[in-house]
Design an enzyme around this catalytic site. Structure first.
Site, PDB file in Angstrom:
ATOM      1  N   GLU A  33       8.419  23.659  -0.772  1.00  0.00           N
ATOM      2  CA  GLU A  33       7.008  23.233  -0.838  1.00  0.00           C
ATOM      3  C   GLU A  33       6.744  22.448   0.432  1.00  0.00           C
ATOM      4  OE1 GLU A  33       4.890  24.112  -2.908  1.00  0.00           O
ATOM      5  OE2 GLU A  33       6.035  24.811  -4.640  1.00  0.00           O
TER       6      GLU A  33
ATOM      7  N   GLU B 270       6.193  26.197  -7.774  1.00  0.00           N
ATOM      8  CA  GLU B 270       6.482  25.209  -8.807  1.00  0.00           C
ATOM      9  C   GLU B 270       5.392  25.334  -9.860  1.00  0.00           C
ATOM     10  OE1 GLU B 270       6.995  21.459  -6.458  1.00  0.00           O
ATOM     11  OE2 GLU B 270       9.104  21.794  -6.991  1.00  0.00           O
TER      12      GLU B 270
ATOM     13  N   ASN C 201       5.276  11.233  -0.844  1.00  0.00           N
ATOM     14  CA  ASN C 201       3.875  10.994  -1.205  1.00  0.00           C
ATOM     15  C   ASN C 201       3.632  10.931  -2.717  1.00  0.00           C
ATOM     16  OD1 ASN C 201       4.407  13.721  -1.382  1.00  0.00           O
ATOM     17  ND2 ASN C 201       2.347  14.333  -0.768  1.00  0.00           N
TER      18      ASN C 201
ATOM     19  N   CYS D 283      -0.227  17.246   0.527  1.00  0.00           N
ATOM     20  CA  CYS D 283       0.113  18.450   1.288  1.00  0.00           C
ATOM     21  C   CYS D 283      -1.005  19.488   1.277  1.00  0.00           C
ATOM     22  CB  CYS D 283       1.380  19.064   0.717  1.00  0.00           C
ATOM     23  SG  CYS D 283       1.285  19.280  -1.067  1.00  0.00           S
TER      24      CYS D 283
HETATM   25  P1  NDP Z   1      10.458  15.374   5.201  1.00  0.00           P
HETATM   26  O1  NDP Z   1      10.585  16.822   5.431  1.00  0.00           O
HETATM   27  O2  NDP Z   1      10.641  14.469   6.336  1.00  0.00           O
HETATM   28  O3  NDP Z   1      11.476  14.888   4.078  1.00  0.00           O
HETATM   29  C1  NDP Z   1      11.527  15.507   2.813  1.00  0.00           C
HETATM   30  C2  NDP Z   1      12.867  15.202   2.168  1.00  0.00           C
HETATM   31  O4  NDP Z   1      13.885  15.951   2.821  1.00  0.00           O
HETATM   32  C3  NDP Z   1      13.291  13.748   2.274  1.00  0.00           C
HETATM   33  O5  NDP Z   1      13.975  13.389   1.096  1.00  0.00           O
HETATM   34  C4  NDP Z   1      14.214  13.771   3.476  1.00  0.00           C
HETATM   35  O6  NDP Z   1      15.103  12.683   3.477  1.00  0.00           O
HETATM   36  C5  NDP Z   1      14.924  15.090   3.266  1.00  0.00           C
HETATM   37  N1  NDP Z   1      15.485  15.701   4.456  1.00  0.00           N
HETATM   38  C6  NDP Z   1      15.091  15.560   5.730  1.00  0.00           C
HETATM   39  N2  NDP Z   1      15.833  16.360   6.552  1.00  0.00           N
HETATM   40  C7  NDP Z   1      16.711  17.022   5.761  1.00  0.00           C
HETATM   41  C8  NDP Z   1      17.734  17.998   5.998  1.00  0.00           C
HETATM   42  N3  NDP Z   1      17.997  18.467   7.205  1.00  0.00           N
HETATM   43  N4  NDP Z   1      18.440  18.464   4.945  1.00  0.00           N
HETATM   44  C9  NDP Z   1      18.161  18.038   3.702  1.00  0.00           C
HETATM   45  N5  NDP Z   1      17.216  17.111   3.412  1.00  0.00           N
HETATM   46  C10 NDP Z   1      16.487  16.608   4.420  1.00  0.00           C
HETATM   47  O7  NDP Z   1       9.027  15.208   4.525  1.00  0.00           O
HETATM   48  P2  NDP Z   1       8.256  13.865   4.180  1.00  0.00           P
HETATM   49  O8  NDP Z   1       9.059  13.088   3.206  1.00  0.00           O
HETATM   50  O9  NDP Z   1       7.861  13.243   5.466  1.00  0.00           O
HETATM   51  O10 NDP Z   1       6.966  14.397   3.412  1.00  0.00           O
HETATM   52  C11 NDP Z   1       5.810  14.821   4.062  1.00  0.00           C
HETATM   53  C12 NDP Z   1       5.773  16.326   4.178  1.00  0.00           C
HETATM   54  O11 NDP Z   1       5.942  16.898   2.896  1.00  0.00           O
HETATM   55  C13 NDP Z   1       4.456  16.831   4.698  1.00  0.00           C
HETATM   56  O12 NDP Z   1       4.651  17.857   5.651  1.00  0.00           O
HETATM   57  C14 NDP Z   1       3.809  17.427   3.469  1.00  0.00           C
HETATM   58  O13 NDP Z   1       2.892  18.428   3.740  1.00  0.00           O
HETATM   59  C15 NDP Z   1       4.976  17.898   2.689  1.00  0.00           C
HETATM   60  N6  NDP Z   1       4.645  17.995   1.278  1.00  0.00           N
HETATM   61  C16 NDP Z   1       4.521  19.242   0.718  1.00  0.00           C
HETATM   62  C17 NDP Z   1       4.131  19.370  -0.595  1.00  0.00           C
HETATM   63  C18 NDP Z   1       4.009  20.713  -1.219  1.00  0.00           C
HETATM   64  O14 NDP Z   1       4.060  20.796  -2.431  1.00  0.00           O
HETATM   65  N7  NDP Z   1       3.860  21.792  -0.477  1.00  0.00           N
HETATM   66  C19 NDP Z   1       3.819  18.201  -1.417  1.00  0.00           C
HETATM   67  C20 NDP Z   1       4.028  16.964  -0.750  1.00  0.00           C
HETATM   68  C21 NDP Z   1       4.409  16.860   0.573  1.00  0.00           C
HETATM   69  P3  NDP Z   1      14.631  11.282   4.149  1.00  0.00           P
HETATM   70  O15 NDP Z   1      13.302  10.949   3.700  1.00  0.00           O
HETATM   71  O16 NDP Z   1      15.644  10.346   3.620  1.00  0.00           O
HETATM   72  O17 NDP Z   1      14.711  11.551   5.621  1.00  0.00           O
END
Ligand code: NDP
Length: 692
Positions: free
Chosen positions: A454, A666, A357, A488
């Site tokens: 996060e 963070e 995002n 998020c």
């Molecule tokens: P994901 O959890 O699907 O993916 C996050 C990252 O982790 C991606 O780079 C993904 O790779 C990678 N990933 C997925 N599975 C694994 C694993 N088992 N081991 C290591 N890395 C992995 O999140 P989204 O990208 O869909 O983002 C949306 C989510 O992020 C929402 O729930 C949102 O709330 C949260 N978010 C939280 C924030 C905060 O600061 N608290 C800020 C922004 C978003 P790939 O994409 O290649 O699958």
């Protein structure tokens, strides 16, 4: 008056050239069908309406059946032309399917006049041969258009069967609407229904075989799974094909980082800070170019990416550049015979794993404190948004960062998994979903890696009846619709005091109604595209559940496919009222532009309801009562809170969640704790007394 109009019409009719006169008679026939129906529309009656002799009508069309067949043909031809026009604009197979849906269910087809004429024809096709012929051609064309587009997205059998279903639904939706005199559905809701249906079917059977279809599945991993494509979610355009980094590439990155980190950590903090500050300056100078790239990769409006994404990343680099020189341990007086001190030392190699995002901002939020503290970072952006992290690496290189200190690896979750649990990577900072957070934490246990997580949220915003209403509405808008709701910390549960709820909803609906959805590259656009088709389907699914569970839709609620937006994944900002705490839209993270409004009476009651969630990322309160504001905030279970504002995240303030929303912080000085360890040193000033 009527007679006068008729005379003028008939005078004009007589002057018209042949083709125009035929067309005029067809228009009059449509009017007649709409007003007096099929049986009443005789040749004589139509001739009289048109102000011409029945002989002239017979001259052009033969008999009544001929006239009606020509009229039906003209309506069908109009649709055919409009579909072709839309095909020229559609750049993807999914866009072409949408073109068929949108054209057949366009507002002009739901118009009382045209719609009633169509209905008259449908009633006669079984009895009048000529009409049957037109209908058969019209149906065949629709099916073949749909099949042709769907064959690019699905295996042939599935494409054929889905095309038949779509055609049947178009006819069915239209027919039901016509028979209910356009009460049962309007053009917009009919298109949204069909769009939802197609999206869910495509999602179920999306294939990832040799010829990936970029618009249908944004996770277009190639046959050998050695690369993936990233697309512009506003248009379906393929932006880049990215090679996936596997075990060998990750091992090489770790080796490079290991050598580079030692040198980097030896530099004085002030020297590291100077490089970070230069990187911040370069980011600012390239704001326009980077914001545009981010907009193409994420679908977010350029007015956001150029004001927030790049610049907040630069602010973060500046902030930690300033702190780098001041990192210090402490001196501890242990009496005359000894003293102690602590050294704040880098962890070594750390990994950052980003969500889609805020791709560049997340990369900066992780890299800046990590590098300021003397670590080397290997960063994996989300597979859906891989582009700007690479640019950040170039910016760092240009600013003088030694090779290997900040590296980017690309890939899916598998690449992420190569980083978590890696024995030489001492920490993982993840921004992502709760489930991913748990997986990362479990994997990190293998080598006792530190984690900062996060994660997601379902944050409450509480609006008391003494709040400044316009500010509260503004806060709710910022807390729900920025980045099309893909934030998020969004306040997706808006608790409004019963006394002001009607006034609040009225202002809210007016301001949401004025929001501009459009091409994300247009500076006037305020709502862009969602990140992917899959995600849009998920968001629309929640909207459907909200309706099914009895929430009242105040505004929005549908996919937007008008004009050039047909190929993108746009959803209108949506507000639900009359929500209950147990509804799915109120409990689960949607991560899209969907706000749930809930009513409350008492402070204690609303605090309990706000806390009744497994998440704890953020919370907000709007009130003019100073003591109540602090009392309520103190009782809310959330890591980041706002009083009389929402979703502003200055770098100086630590950011993070409690409960399932995360671990660690963070930003602010707090992040330093998460990228360093403390070495404690005891210094003896006297002799060693040993009892042996
Ligand atoms: P994901 O959890 O699907 O993916 C996050 C990252 O982790 C991606 O780079 C993904 O790779 C990678 N990933 C997925 N599975 C694994 C694993 N088992 N081991 C290591 N890395 C992995 O999140 P989204 O990208 O869909 O983002 C949306 C989510 O992020 C929402 O729930 C949102 O709330 C949260 N978010 C939280 C924030 C905060 O600061 N608290 C800020 C922004 C978003 P790939 O994409 O290649 O699958």
């Amino acid at each position: 008056m009527w007679g006068l109009k008729l005379n003028r019409q008939s005078a004009r009719a007589r002057e018209l050239p042949e083709e125009a006169r035929r067309q005029q008679l067809i228009e009059v026939t449509i009017d007649s069908l709409a007003q007096v129906g099929y049986v009443g529309s005789t040749l004589a009656q139509i001739a009289q309406r048109a102000g011409v002799s029945p002989g002239l009508v017979a001259h052009y069309f033969g008999d009544k059946d001929g006239l009606l067949e020509a009229t039906f043909r003209s309506l069908a031809k109009g649709i055919g032309e409009r579909v072709r026009e839309r095909f020229r604009l559609a750049r993807t197979p999914r866009g072409r399917v949408q073109a068929v849906i949108d054209t057949n269910l366009a507002p002009e087809e739901f118009d009382q006049r045209t719609g009633t004429a169509w209905l008259a024809f449908w009633g006669q096709v079984l009895h009048v041969k000529g009409l049957k012929r037109v209908q058969t051609v019209y149906q065949r064309r629709m099916l073949s258009n749909l099949r042709h587009a769907l064959k690019r997205l699905l295996p042939p059998d599935e494409a054929r069967s889905l095309a038949a279903m779509i055609a049947a639904m178009i006819d069915g939706v239209w027919l039901r609407a016509a028979l209910s005199r356009w009460q049962e559905a309007d053009s917009e809701s009919a298109r949204a229904l069909l769009t939802d249906f197609v999206d869910s079917r495509l999602q179920k059977s999306a294939r990832t075989d040799e010829e990936p279809a970029p618009a249908a599945t944004t996770r277009a991993v190639s046959s050998a799974s050695r690369s993936f494509r990233t697309i512009n979610p506003a248009t379906g355009e393929v932006l880049a094909e990215i090679a996936i980094d596997g075990p060998a590439e990750v091992a090489a990155a770790v080796a490079r980082a290991s050598a580079a980190q030692k040198e980097w950590a030896r530099l004085p903090g002030a020297a590291r800070g100077r490089i970070l500050r230069r990187a911040a300056d370069i980011l600012r100078a390239r704001n326009a170019e980077l914001a545009e790239l981010e907009t193409r990769d994420t679908g977010k409006p350029i007015q956001e990416t150029s004001a927030v994404d790049v610049l907040s990343g630069a602010d973060c680099l500046d902030y930690y550049a300033g702190l780098a020189a001041s990192l210090a341990g402490e001196h501890l007086d242990l009496g005359p015979q000894a003293f102690g001190y602590t050294r704040r030392e880098p962890l070594g190699i750390v990994a950052g794993i980003g969500a889609w995002n805020y791709p560049l901002q997340i990369a900066c939020w992780k890299a800046a404190p990590a590098l300021a503290c003397g670590n080397a970072m290997i960063f994996k952006p989300a597979e859906l948004t891989p582009l700007t992290a690479v640019r950040l690496r170039h910016v760092f290189a240009e600013a003088g960062l030694p090779e290997g200190v900040f590296q980017v690896v690309q890939g899916t979750a598998d690449t992420g998994r190569l980083l978590t649990g890696h024995p030489r990577i001492r920490k993982v900072s993840l921004t992502g979903e709760v489930g991913t957070g748990k997986a990362v934490m479990a994997a990190s246990a293998a080598s006792l890696q530190q984690v900062t997580l996060e994660l997601g949220g379902k944050s409450p915003l509480i609006i008391f009846d003494d709040a400044v209403l316009e500010n509260a509405v503004g806060g709710a808008l910022l807390g729900n619709f920025y980045s099309a709701g893909e934030v998020c910390s969004n306040a997706t549960r808006v608790f409004v005091h019963r006394n002001i709820k009607d006034a609040f909803l009225e202002r809210l609906a007016a301001r949401v109604g004025a929001m501009r959805i459009g091409d994300p590259l247009d500076p006037a656009t305020q709502v862009g595209a969602l990140i992917s088709e899959d995600h849009m389907v998920k968001v629309l699914g929640y909207i459907a559940r909200g309706k099914a569970e009895g929430a009242r839709l105040v505004t929005g609620g549908q996919r937007v496919t008008s004009g050039d937006l047909a190929n993108g994944f746009f959803v209108a900002p949506t507000v639900f009222d009359e929500c209950h705490d147990d509804m799915a839209i109120v409990r689960e993270e949607i991560f899209g532009p969907v706000m749930s409004v809930l009513e409350f009476d008492e402070e204690e009651e609303v605090i309990a309801r706000a806390n009744a969630t497994e998440y704890g990322l953020a919370a907000g309160v709007f009130t003019n009562d100073l003591t109540r504001a602090h009392r309520v905030i103190a009782n809310l279970q959330a890591g980041t809170c706002w009083i009389n504002h929402y979703n502003v995240t200055p770098i100086e303030l630590p950011f993070g969640g409690v409960k399932l929303s995360g671990v660690g912080r963070e930003n602010g000085r707090a992040a330093i704790e998460h990228y360093t360890h403390l070495k404690s040193v005891y210094v003896a000033m006297g002799d060693v007394e040993a009892p042996y």
